[in-house]
Design a protein around this motif. Structure first.
Motif: not given
Length: 471
Positions: A350-376
């Motif tokens: 849950a904390l990781s999801a919270y962090l990823k959402q914060k990153i997406a809000q500030v920098w955009g999902t295009a800056k992620l190297y980790s997946p957040m869309g598929d829970p698996e």
């Protein structure tokens, strides 16, 4: 301690052990805003909502440092540090003291990991476990291992040794990077690489480079359908996930005891499947105990002797082990069981999801190297780069590649020295780029809170602006 009456909270949810843990950890576990974490089920999300009583230090972390690099090593709980000292003094006073021996230690933790005692070995780290596995399986010249381009040296080393000394063929699938991934993508990659000579899948779950949790159950099913053994580097699985080894369908897991499990340094968990079940109805491939006192006396574990062959005891036997260290690992694992491994997994993710959402809000999902869309595919490791994303093409040996690496290292160093926050970066192979990318990697663990995540994001945002302005 007052209870938080969340409408999502099941009345049967708060176990006594979990309540005691969150009372101990105090302000180290946060309250997450309802409705902000769509990747976590309501039941799991509810388990992360708490109101703290008076904090007592469960961990000895330096309060002046926000330590978010559990993926490198964790922090042993305070009460077990005291026990470690007591056990060492006991053995020093009587050097023949075994603290009960390692078999009761393994018995105490086997149920928490969802396996039999004789399938479990307490090792000295993940690398030790991976070497024991790959040295013990029967692989010969021309046999193929399908692995990935994101493996840790602890797995690459023994695989390379098999290639150099025995002529085993190593085939690497190129993993996708970023948020545009699905679990089936990985199954398709492995399936396309299978030939009549494929004997083993070797992969990490999750990967240490991006934190992607490879879909091990799907890959186990694919392997079973093709008579292929499965070997998983689970350095980041034990202590983060509620892993039940039998239910994974995997044949071998080499895992860490000192990372997310927070045992002493130099500890690990090794699982060797010694049972058939509905999760894996196939007999285990022949396996030779390695790095053990018993090798010359027993021969390999085969299908014929599986019922009587005590594989865990044979691999555990190495002479005089560090009994205090292994006993503290065992007690750390049973403490996790008392808290509830499902609750810990829910909190971490849950904390990781919270962090990823914060990153997406500030920098955009295009800056992620980790997946957040598929829970698996998610884990409590988050990898991103505040300056660019996986779409950046870097040429090996170019000035741009050198500058990118230096920029990432500077970011991590300045975050530590100027903001008191410890994370790390990694070198990630990226499709379409001949030079590795260097995203930062962040760990969210049971001693972290949403306040910690907010502090981290605010600090990284400010530092990003400073560096982009040349300051």
């Amino acid at each position: 301690m007052s209870e938080h009456h969340d409408p999502l909270m099941s009345t049967a949810q708060p176990e006594a052990g979990r309540r005691r843990f969150f009372r101990l950890v105090g302000a180290g576990a946060g309250t997450l805003a309802a409705g902000t974490l769509p990747l976590v089920s309501p039941q799991a999300f509810a388990a992360t909502n708490h109101v703290m009583g008076e904090p007592q230090p469960a961990f000895a972390l330096d309060p002046s440092i926000l330590y978010m690099n559990v993926g490198t090593t964790g922090s042993t709980p305070v009460h077990l540090l005291k026990a470690f000292d007591d056990y060492n003094r006991e053995v020093a006073r009587n050097p023949r003291e075994t603290l009960g021996g390692t078999t009761p230690m393994r018995q105490a933790i086997a149920a928490g990991f969802g396996c039999e005692t004789e399938e479990l070995v307490m090792t000295y780290n993940t690398t030790d476990g991976m070497n024991k596995i790959l040295a013990g399986v029967e692989l010969n010249a021309g046999d193929e291992i399908i692995t990935t381009n994101h493996e840790h040296p602890g797995g690459n080393g023994p695989m390379n040794l098999l290639a150099w000394r025995k002529g085993v063929v190593i085939k690497r699938v190129e993993l996708p990077v970023g948020n545009n991934q699905t679990a089936q993508d990985y199954v398709n990659l492995f399936a396309a690489a299978i030939t009549a000579k494929t004997k083993a899948f070797v992969f990490s779950a999750p990967t240490f480079l991006t934190g992607t949790m490879l879909p091990y159950k799907r890959l186990a099913m694919l392997a079973q359908q093709n008579n292929i053994m499965t070997i998983v580097d689970g350095a980041h699985a034990t202590g983060m996930f509620n892993i039940k080894f039998h239910e994974t369908g995997i044949d071998f897991w080499g895992c860490s005891g000192h990372k997310w499990q927070c045992g002493p340094g130099g500890t690990g968990i090794l699982y060797i499947r010694n049972r058939v079940s509905s999760f894996n109805p196939r007999p285990l491939f022949n396996f030779w105990p390695t790095n053990t006192n018993n090798t010359a006396l027993t021969g390999p574990r085969t299908n014929a002797n599986a019922a009587s062959y005590q594989i865990g005891t044979r691999v555990q036997s190495i002479g005089n082990p560090n009994y205090p260290m292994l006993k503290v690992l065992s007690e750390c694992c049973t403490w996790w069981d008392e808290i509830g491994r499902a609750a810990i997994e829910a909190h971490d993710l849950a904390l990781s999801a919270y962090l990823k959402q914060k990153i997406a809000q500030v920098w955009g999902t295009a800056k992620l190297y980790s997946p957040m869309g598929d829970p698996e595919l998610v884990s409590a490791l988050t990898s991103f780069n505040p300056f660019h994303g996986p779409s950046l093409a870097l040429a090996a040996g170019s000035g741009a590649a050198t500058a990118e690496s230096a920029q990432s290292s500077t970011f991590v160093e300045r975050l530590r020295t100027q903001y008191g926050i410890v994370i790390r970066n990694t070198a990630v192979p990226v499709p379409g780029s001949t030079a590795a990318h260097h995203p930062v990697r962040i760990s969210t663990h049971l001693f972290h809170s949403t306040q910690d995540v907010d502090r981290l994001v605010a600090s990284m945002r400010e530092l990003t602006k400073l560096m982009l302005a040349g300051r």
